[in-house]
Design an enzyme around this catalytic site. Structure first.
Site, PDB file in Angstrom:
ATOM      1  N   CYS A  25       5.979   6.781   4.027  1.00  0.00           N
ATOM      2  CA  CYS A  25       4.811   5.793   4.000  1.00  0.00           C
ATOM      3  C   CYS A  25       4.595   6.175   2.701  1.00  0.00           C
ATOM      4  CB  CYS A  25       3.917   6.158   5.339  1.00  0.00           C
ATOM      5  SG  CYS A  25       4.160   5.475   5.979  1.00  0.00           S
ATOM      6  N   ASP A  72      -5.031 -10.677   0.203  1.00  0.00           N
ATOM      7  CA  ASP A  72      -3.652 -10.932   0.270  1.00  0.00           C
ATOM      8  C   ASP A  72      -3.415 -11.186  -0.766  1.00  0.00           C
ATOM      9  OD1 ASP A  72      -1.486 -12.500   1.350  1.00  0.00           O
ATOM     10  OD2 ASP A  72      -2.178 -14.786   1.055  1.00  0.00           O
ATOM     11  N   HIS A  73      -1.198 -10.558  -0.257  1.00  0.00           N
ATOM     12  CA  HIS A  73      -1.032 -10.546  -1.720  1.00  0.00           C
ATOM     13  C   HIS A  73      -1.262  -9.427  -3.072  1.00  0.00           C
ATOM     14  CE1 HIS A  73       1.780 -13.768  -0.199  1.00  0.00           C
ATOM     15  NE2 HIS A  73       2.502 -13.586  -0.651  1.00  0.00           N
ATOM     16  N   HIS A  88       0.187  -1.351   0.543  1.00  0.00           N
ATOM     17  CA  HIS A  88      -0.237  -0.199   0.156  1.00  0.00           C
ATOM     18  C   HIS A  88       1.034   1.180   0.140  1.00  0.00           C
ATOM     19  CE1 HIS A  88      -0.632   0.984   4.543  1.00  0.00           C
ATOM     20  NE2 HIS A  88       1.052   0.838   4.416  1.00  0.00           N
ATOM     21  N   HIS A  94       3.562  -4.513   4.236  1.00  0.00           N
ATOM     22  CA  HIS A  94       3.781  -5.362   5.359  1.00  0.00           C
ATOM     23  C   HIS A  94       2.717  -7.283   5.696  1.00  0.00           C
ATOM     24  CE1 HIS A  94       4.030  -1.377   6.992  1.00  0.00           C
ATOM     25  NE2 HIS A  94       3.465  -0.954   6.492  1.00  0.00           N
ATOM     26  N   HIS A 109       4.944   0.509  -0.272  1.00  0.00           N
ATOM     27  CA  HIS A 109       6.305  -0.489   0.318  1.00  0.00           C
ATOM     28  C   HIS A 109       4.633  -1.707   0.811  1.00  0.00           C
ATOM     29  CE1 HIS A 109       3.830   2.440   3.255  1.00  0.00           C
ATOM     30  NE2 HIS A 109       3.720   1.914   4.059  1.00  0.00           N
ATOM     31  N   GLU A 137      -0.046  -3.692  11.895  1.00  0.00           N
ATOM     32  CA  GLU A 137       0.298  -3.506  10.310  1.00  0.00           C
ATOM     33  C   GLU A 137       2.104  -4.067  10.444  1.00  0.00           C
ATOM     34  OE1 GLU A 137       0.072   0.478   8.833  1.00  0.00           O
ATOM     35  OE2 GLU A 137       1.723   0.755   9.173  1.00  0.00           O
TER      36      GLU A 137
END
Lengths: 136, 136, 136, 136, 136, 136
Positions: E33, E79-80, E14, E41, E39, E125
């Site tokens: 950010c 996810d992914h 994100h 998480h 980037h 996070e």
């Protein structure tokens, strides 16, 4: 040579009890672990393979394949089972100690990992106890 | 009001199996947890009490006393045991689910904690599942 | 050869301060760790032994014996102590760094572990810093 | 010889996608990791060096210097970045797999660590996957 | 009333970037950010429901059903993925902050949990940052 | 209302010793924690604030600002210090128990957090002991 590790988990019951010994001998050596009606653990299994990264993929071996192999051959056979009674891969004459279980897991996985080379089986029994086996 | 939490651990076997149901009903509801020959877990138990810090000690209650109480009344009775068969504090007619176990632990500890007030019983079954009970 | 690891913990105060240096030199090299009035850590100690599983027990050595030995010889002597002032097993002329402490622990435990062979002393000072010593 | 490990962390986006392959080939080999618009991880990096403790300091090398070096050369260049697009230390022709990243980190740090000897680069991608590289 | 929590995980990319602001404003508020190329998480999601244990099962609700629901409605969609670009459940006009994501997850799951009552959405996070939302 | 938590850490020495009591009284109540020459811990501090997400940022408050505030006002004053001797924010007449420390931290941070509302101070002393304070 790069080392790649995949973690999988399973929950199982077991006891440590040598049938050729008296109740007293078992209590002395195994203590609470000899409890007649079993106890159990959340096991964590770390499988480490080694090899050279492939130029096209950057992978030692595909970690998804490694995960599938560990699940199919090991954790689906041990998860929510009794390690003394339910599990074909552990000989009935063998104590289901964490040490022996690590050796058994090595012997099953080693011939099946062909993309890379099996390096280590690490099996965590509690936050305070774990074993490692490197095949020799 | 300050909240103080003490962690203790125990390892136990159990199964989730309702004797008034058929094998098929049990399999459908409890899945792998109904395995006839048990499975097991490393449980983590977090007991939280609340109160005002004492001026002389800075303590809500002495955490060593709290630890001794939890061990004597709960974890020494559950550790390396079969929760369905071996444990007096769990009624034989009650499913040894993590939910029910948290309520039982509350009911045992609550009258015995007099220096402070019991606030929460948290019981962790696996890294992915835990329950909390606040007494009502 | 299987490797078995036992974790124990202790909490201690220490400082890193070389008495043969000036205050400025100590500040430059040790930074906050040289604080005159000490600081402290929750240490985690992992002791790894190696050997062959015994046929009767499945054990390298009894992990309860290993735990008792570590507690008696090491953690009961270090727990809730000042590593610079209170502890006989650390020479007063030796800096109580995590590195030196790992070597000291090896030298104490190595002759006392006879059922198996000591393989590694791992000492975790914070979540970001740990040391390992393999005896050479 | 004592081994000293320092942990640092960074958060980054990446994807595993081989531009010389079709979309289908990428999907087959890399699965969800080939997602066009990236995904990401919280990476944990463990750098292990080895050496003899200095008599004056008790240190293999000053862990604060090691931390500064890792941050300056590695994590500040990778943190909150896209490993495929933003990062000079990863060649654009190289798959940003965890395996390749560990080798790159070794090759950068190895000539810069002169107080001690670099022993291992461990890079943790998720709680279930990590790689280790020992320089050969 | 007992509280039951299930943990699931997902990995995503994100960035935090307000398109109605200048590059400088974004850099000032969001810092790293705001990195143009994203980037990412490893997120941990804890879903807590509350209710009374069923007499036949000992369950608030079947934790396997809860796990399936979270996976189907939330983690398989995130996810992914890229939380700014790929995900229908996050409005394109909404900043994909951890706070907003927790509220979105609540609003999706709340009407679908009928066996028990949704109590809390906790979204982690990094090891240093998490948020919780209780529906009001 | 969303709850946002930031974790920071510090390492410190302390002892629990009431100067108005005899040595024997101190030993009886505080046990090993009364050790004359101190002991120490790796503390983890979790600060939780609550508020509504801002429409432009998605934030309750900027977690970087929260981190800077905690470091400046709390952890930089406590890190690598002796909590009985070195720290102005703990009154010399107050026992430096984890309970009291949580209250002190609340009283310092509460007037300084204006973007959101302070909700909880959680202070972890060991893996087995932590306290929480909610301001009343």
């Amino acid at each position: 040579m790069v080392y790649l590790t995949r973690r999988e988990t399973f929950n199982a019951a077991h006891k440590l009890y040598n049938n050729q010994w008296t109740v007293e001998q078992n209590a002395e050596v195994f203590g609470k672990c000899a409890n007649k009606n079993w106890h159990g653990h959340n096991y964590e299994l770390f499988i480490t393979v080694k090899g050279k990264p492939n130029l096209d993929t950057g992978f030692i071996m595909n970690v998804k394949d490694l995960s599938r192999l560990i699940k199919k051959e090991i954790t689906e056979k041990l998860d929510h089972k009794n390690l003394n009674l339910d599990v074909d891969i552990i000989p009935k004459t063998m104590m289901p100690s964490t040490e022996n279980l690590a050796i058994i897991i090595w012997n099953i996985l080693n011939p099946l990992i062909t993309d890379a080379q099996l390096h280590c089986v690490k099996l965590v029994e509690t936050e305070n106890i774990f074993v490692e086996y490197y095949g020799e």
